[in-house]
Design an enzyme around this catalytic site. Structure first.
Site, PDB file in Angstrom:
ATOM      1  N   GLU A 119      10.815  -9.401  -6.061  1.00 50.64           N
ATOM      2  CA  GLU A 119       9.562  -9.945  -6.253  1.00 50.64           C
ATOM      3  C   GLU A 119       9.557 -11.139  -7.439  1.00 50.64           C
ATOM      4  OE1 GLU A 119       6.629  -6.356  -5.068  1.00 50.64           O
ATOM      5  OE2 GLU A 119       6.983  -6.361  -7.055  1.00 50.64           O
ATOM      6  N   LYS A 159      -7.473  -2.780 -10.957  1.00 51.65           N
ATOM      7  CA  LYS A 159      -6.160  -3.067 -11.549  1.00 51.65           C
ATOM      8  C   LYS A 159      -6.301  -4.148 -12.685  1.00 51.65           C
ATOM      9  CE  LYS A 159      -3.662  -1.343  -8.137  1.00 51.65           C
ATOM     10  NZ  LYS A 159      -2.843  -2.135  -7.105  1.00 51.65           N
ATOM     11  N   GLY A 194       5.360  -0.969  -9.035  1.00 54.12           N
ATOM     12  CA  GLY A 194       5.050   0.468  -8.809  1.00 54.12           C
ATOM     13  C   GLY A 194       5.695   0.849  -7.408  1.00 54.12           C
ATOM     14  N   GLY A 195       5.970  -0.012  -6.627  1.00 53.48           N
ATOM     15  CA  GLY A 195       6.782   0.417  -5.450  1.00 53.48           C
ATOM     16  C   GLY A 195       8.367   0.078  -5.740  1.00 53.48           C
ATOM     17  N   LYS A 239       4.102  -5.279 -12.421  1.00 51.56           N
ATOM     18  CA  LYS A 239       4.459  -4.915 -11.169  1.00 51.56           C
ATOM     19  C   LYS A 239       5.571  -3.851 -11.062  1.00 51.56           C
ATOM     20  CE  LYS A 239       4.790  -8.149  -8.176  1.00 51.56           C
ATOM     21  NZ  LYS A 239       4.247  -7.272  -7.257  1.00 51.56           N
ATOM     22  N   GLY A 281       3.929  -3.606  -1.019  1.00 55.26           N
ATOM     23  CA  GLY A 281       2.985  -2.545  -1.508  1.00 55.26           C
ATOM     24  C   GLY A 281       1.654  -2.636  -0.370  1.00 55.26           C
TER      25      GLY A 281
HETATM   26  C1  5RP Z   1       5.769  -3.300  -5.900  1.00 57.60           C
HETATM   27  C2  5RP Z   1       4.729  -3.838  -6.366  1.00 57.60           C
HETATM   28  C3  5RP Z   1       3.563  -3.784  -5.993  1.00 57.60           C
HETATM   29  O1  5RP Z   1       2.894  -4.888  -5.411  1.00 57.60           O
HETATM   30  C4  5RP Z   1       2.526  -3.217  -6.792  1.00 57.60           C
HETATM   31  O2  5RP Z   1       2.925  -1.871  -7.278  1.00 57.60           O
HETATM   32  C5  5RP Z   1       1.093  -2.956  -6.434  1.00 57.60           C
HETATM   33  O3  5RP Z   1       1.254  -1.909  -5.169  1.00 57.60           O
HETATM   34  P1  5RP Z   1      -0.059  -1.676  -4.316  1.00 57.60           P
HETATM   35  O4  5RP Z   1      -0.714  -2.840  -3.965  1.00 57.60           O
HETATM   36  O5  5RP Z   1       0.208  -0.445  -3.260  1.00 57.60           O
HETATM   37  O6  5RP Z   1      -1.084  -0.864  -5.296  1.00 57.60           O
HETATM   38  O7  5RP Z   1       4.887  -4.602  -7.632  1.00 57.60           O
HETATM   39  O8  5RP Z   1       7.147  -3.213  -6.389  1.00 57.60           O
END
Ligand code: 5RP
Length: 230
Positions: A110, A128, A103-104, A101, A32
């Site tokens: 992870e 967050k 988002g990506g 978690k 991320g």
């Molecule tokens: C990816 C994740 C990321 O760590 C989470 O979405 C945070 O992303 P960012 O730092 O771009 O806001 O869990 O699967």
């Protein structure tokens, strides 16, 4: 002084956490836009000679590509099953350090890396930090393509609004070739209970709730960086 933009806060959080890495460690590299700042700083510290004998395990194909480009020596969980420290991002962090978690879409790898990790450090900008998980973020749920519609209906039946994640009009594919359902439950009263419920369902490969896993949260806000410990 003008307020810092979110990217600058992510950079501060990531770089602050990178200072926790010590020579000789096996390091999990998160995924991320916040974790990448930690990865870049670790690479910088290796290049400058401040860090030696580092072996890293990336949490996604994108992070693996970045680490190779940055010259960070990599290993695998087969070779090094115990990780000293992992620095990763999150979409939401509650006061008990439970997380959403994914988002990506990288939450399966992870979580595998987090479970092998002694000290999971989460890096976020202060937006967050929430009082209750789920109020403003859906839970990413990785499902196998076979029968994915049945999982969407199941999630709806237990109270979520579930949407298939798209990428440029086509279904988003995870590093494993699976799909993501973003399940919006609203504010979640019992995240651990919901996690158990999701784990019991065939076809759900992994959900984005990380319960009781994070030890540290490094959060950057307009008033500076805070290092919270559990
Ligand atoms: C990816 C994740 C990321 O760590 C989470 O979405 C945070 O992303 P960012 O730092 O771009 O806001 O869990 O699967």
């Amino acid at each position: 002084m003008p307020p810092m933009n979110t990217n600058a806060l992510k950079k501060q959080a990531g770089e602050t956490a990178a200072a926790l890495v010590e020579s000789g460690m096996v390091v999990g590299l998160g995924s991320g836009s916040t974790a990448i700042f930690a990865t870049r700083r670790i690479a910088q510290r290796i290049r400058s000679g401040a860090l030696a004998d580092i072996l890293a395990i990336p949490t996604s194909l994108a992070t693996e590509a970045a680490a190779i480009e940055l010259g960070i020596p990599l290993t695998t969980l087969a070779e090094r099953p115990r990780i000293d420290i992992t620095i990763d991002g999150a979409d939401e962090v509650d006061p008990a350090f439970n997380l959403i978690k994914g988002g990506g879409g990288a939450h399966l790898r992870e979580k595998i890396v987090a479970q092998a990790t002694e000290r999971l450090v989460i890096v976020v900008d202060e937006s967050k930090l929430v009082t209750q998980l789920g109020a403003s973020w859906a839970i990413p749920i990785e499902v196998i393509p076979f029968g994915w519609g049945a999982q969407a209906r199941y999630l709806e039946a237990i109270g979520a609004t579930a949407k298939l994640r798209l990428d440029g009009g086509a279904p988003f594919q995870t590093d494993q070739g699976n799909l993501i359902l973003d399940a919006d439950f609203g504010a979640i009263a019992d995240p651990a209970g919901l996690a158990r419920q999701l784990e019991a369902r065939a076809g759900i490969v992994e959900h984005g709730l990380f319960i009781g896993m994070a030890r540290d949260v490094v959060s950057a806000g307009t008033d500076g960086v805070r290092h919270l410990r559990r």
